[in-house]
Design an enzyme around this catalytic site. Structure first.
Site, PDB file in Angstrom:
ATOM      1  N   HIS A  75     -20.070  55.087  -8.639  1.00 57.46           N
ATOM      2  CA  HIS A  75     -20.075  56.046  -9.434  1.00 57.46           C
ATOM      3  C   HIS A  75     -21.552  56.592  -9.939  1.00 57.46           C
ATOM      4  CE1 HIS A  75     -17.547  58.620 -12.277  1.00 57.46           C
ATOM      5  NE2 HIS A  75     -19.060  59.181 -12.427  1.00 57.46           N
ATOM      6  N   HIS A  77     -24.866  59.273 -10.311  1.00 63.41           N
ATOM      7  CA  HIS A  77     -25.548  60.806 -10.228  1.00 63.41           C
ATOM      8  C   HIS A  77     -27.132  60.514  -9.722  1.00 63.41           C
ATOM      9  CE1 HIS A  77     -21.934  62.429 -12.055  1.00 63.41           C
ATOM     10  NE2 HIS A  77     -21.858  61.211 -12.755  1.00 63.41           N
ATOM     11  N   LEU A  78     -27.199  61.151  -8.384  1.00 56.88           N
ATOM     12  CA  LEU A  78     -28.645  60.926  -8.057  1.00 56.88           C
ATOM     13  C   LEU A  78     -29.237  62.477  -8.279  1.00 56.88           C
ATOM     14  CD1 LEU A  78     -28.118  58.945  -4.660  1.00 56.88           C
ATOM     15  CD2 LEU A  78     -28.984  58.309  -6.879  1.00 56.88           C
ATOM     16  N   ASN A 109     -21.871  66.999  -8.060  1.00 61.38           N
ATOM     17  CA  ASN A 109     -22.086  67.849  -9.263  1.00 61.38           C
ATOM     18  C   ASN A 109     -23.657  67.861  -9.008  1.00 61.38           C
ATOM     19  OD1 ASN A 109     -22.453  65.287 -10.307  1.00 61.38           O
ATOM     20  ND2 ASN A 109     -21.757  66.017 -12.347  1.00 61.38           N
ATOM     21  N   ASP A 167     -16.039  65.027 -10.080  1.00 63.56           N
ATOM     22  CA  ASP A 167     -16.427  64.275 -11.339  1.00 63.56           C
ATOM     23  C   ASP A 167     -17.466  65.550 -12.151  1.00 63.56           C
ATOM     24  OD1 ASP A 167     -16.674  61.631 -12.822  1.00 63.56           O
ATOM     25  OD2 ASP A 167     -18.879  62.117 -12.377  1.00 63.56           O
ATOM     26  N   HIS A 247     -14.202  55.747 -14.621  1.00 67.13           N
ATOM     27  CA  HIS A 247     -14.805  55.484 -16.074  1.00 67.13           C
ATOM     28  C   HIS A 247     -13.570  55.417 -17.249  1.00 67.13           C
ATOM     29  CE1 HIS A 247     -14.631  60.249 -16.171  1.00 67.13           C
ATOM     30  NE2 HIS A 247     -15.595  60.188 -15.637  1.00 67.13           N
ATOM     31  N   ASN A 294     -19.274  61.053 -21.548  1.00 70.57           N
ATOM     32  CA  ASN A 294     -17.985  61.596 -21.192  1.00 70.57           C
ATOM     33  C   ASN A 294     -17.289  60.740 -20.154  1.00 70.57           C
ATOM     34  OD1 ASN A 294     -15.875  63.340 -21.247  1.00 70.57           O
ATOM     35  ND2 ASN A 294     -16.881  64.879 -19.948  1.00 70.57           N
ATOM     36  N   ASP A 321     -21.737  54.892 -13.690  1.00 70.73           N
ATOM     37  CA  ASP A 321     -21.518  56.342 -14.033  1.00 70.73           C
ATOM     38  C   ASP A 321     -22.917  56.534 -14.407  1.00 70.73           C
ATOM     39  OD1 ASP A 321     -20.961  58.965 -14.446  1.00 70.73           O
ATOM     40  OD2 ASP A 321     -19.690  58.513 -16.277  1.00 70.73           O
TER      41      ASP A 321
END
Length: 451
Positions: A75, A77-78, A109, A167, A247, A294, A321
């Site tokens: 999990h 986010h790049l 996202n 996500d 998460h 979140n 995350d």
């Protein structure tokens, strides 16, 4: 290049290895393990014998350190494409290997959203050119993550996506979620749920309770997470689909997952993140935007429940995350600050605390951070997927990818967010004193040493 790792405490649950030994790496693969102690009366682990004399290009003395399979973060986010001012594939994967992570699953996202094979292929091309470790793209469940129409799941899977998730947003439409889970059963593609009832959570910025009232902030009740987990478990039972809950933060969520597993819902798995077992909602006091996430940080009872879920196997994996943000965004007023923690570079230090608290053994921790993610994603048993970067992950078995981390468990250090390799310096753990961090990471045979 041939690398010899000497005298390390090797931990590999897939081979039942927990002992001092040596590892030889050649051409980006694990070649041999030379264990110093046989684990059975007949024979030690496969390859267990004295090292032979041979040419070695690089020798690493791992005396007093732990050697384990490279961590797999399910999990991350790049941010690229579209939000390169927050993070890029290059900086995000550099932060990953600094944190001992050798494979990352990047969430969809981005801008544009990874909801079609063109974006998936772009991510994989960038991974080849600039990635410091393996990248497994996760595609969106719905087009534009709008929750209105299924995305091109089959084409994205064929292009290299290993799972699907909206996500950051839940799939509120139960019929759409059912269809996605039905597809997952057919193609054996994982569906990852961001479990949040948007109507209950609307406008919320922290955990609902006495503290949110005291601070004058709108709260998000734990039931917003629990209701959606309950729905998604029911849909998984209905469809036989492959469901993974992202998460997990609340005590009620842990119990729902525990009961589902007890009654035999085999294809439901779950992850939690270090901040959900390390800090409570009290980190928000002072309107600290770096503690805004979140789902939100919860109460002490939730932390204890998450730890118990890790201990008894209800929660299968630990993921970060990792959600980097620009400092100007995070320093805005709390209501308007984006949610997220830059988590890759504190993953090991926070997770190793679970050993001191007797929540997990070292072998169990390796399972949560490497073996189980590989099992859930299916990456330890196949090399046939479309991504050119795939191989055998989550193990140190001979022939598997040379993905491993050597951890110094004794030297204390202070977290310095200003020195992160990630562009995101948004962490509530800045200034914390920890005593476990990666000393060496090897990702696909590529060697990274850290001071």
């Amino acid at each position: 290049m041939k690398i010899l790792i000497k005298n390390g405490h090797i931990i590999d649950p897939t081979q039942k290895i927990d002992e001092i030994g040596d590892i030889i790496i050649e051409n980006g693969k694990i070649k041999e393990i030379h264990a110093q102690k046989a684990r059975s009366k007949r024979q030690g682990p496969k390859g267990s014998r004295e090292p032979v004399a041979e040419r070695i290009d690089e020798t690493i003395d791992a005396t007093g350190m732990v050697v384990m399979p490279g961590l797999i973060d399910m999990h991350v986010h790049l941010r690229e494409p579209g939000f390169e001012y927050k993070e890029t594939i290059k900086t995000g994967t550099e932060a990953a290997v600094r944190g001992g992570v050798t494979s990352v699953c990047c969430m969809p996202n981005t801008n544009p959203v990874n909801d079609n094979p063109g974006i998936t292929e772009f991510i994989l091309r960038k991974a080849i050119l600039e990635g410091a470790c393996t990248i497994f793209p996760i595609g969106a469940i719905t087009k534009g993550q709008k929750g209105e129409e299924l995305a091109e799941l089959g084409m994205m899977y064929d292009a290299g996506c290993v799972a699907f998730s909206d996500d950051g947003r839940p799939v509120m439409d139960s019929l759409l979620m059912r269809r996605a889970l039905e597809y997952s059963r057919i193609r054996k593609a994982l569906i990852i749920s961001h479990a949040e009832d948007m109507s209950l959570a609307a406008g919320g910025v922290m955990n609902e309770g006495l503290l949110s009232i005291t601070l004058g902030l709108k709260g998000i009740p734990a039931q917003a997470e629990e209701i959606m987990i309950s729905r998604d478990i029911a849909l998984a039972e209905l469809t036989g689909g492959r469901l993974h809950i992202a998460h997990v933060s609340a005590a009620g969520s842990v119990e729902l997952l525990r009961q589902a597993k007890k009654r035999g819902v085999a294809d439901v798995t779950a992850e939690t993140c270090p901040h959900y077992f390390s800090i409570t909602e009290e980190a928000v006091i002072g309107y600290n935007g770096n503690a805004k996430v979140n789902p939100p940080l919860r109460a002490r009872k939730d932390i204890e429940a998450v730890k118990e879920g890790l201990h008894d196997g209800t929660i299968d994996a630990i993921a970060t995350d990792h959600a980097p943000h620009h400092k100007d965004e995070k320093s805005s007023e709390f209501d308007n600050a984006p949610s997220g923690i830059s988590g890759l570079e504190t993953l090991v230090g926070l997770s190793m605390k679970l050993l001191d608290e007797k929540v997990l053994t070292l072998g169990q921790l390796v399972e949560k951070m490497s073996v189980n993610p590989a099992r859930i994603l299916g990456r330890h048993v196949t090399t046939s997927h479309s991504s050119p970067l795939t191989g055998i992950k989550g193990t140190l078995k001979p022939g598997s990818d040379a993905d491993l981390v050597i951890i110094d468990t004794k030297t204390e250090y202070t977290v310095n967010a200003a020195g992160f390799r990630s562009k995101g310096r948004n962490t509530p753990f800045d200034g914390w004193v920890m005593k476990a961090r990666p000393a060496v990471t090897i990702a696909r045979g590529r060697l990274y040493r850290w001071e």
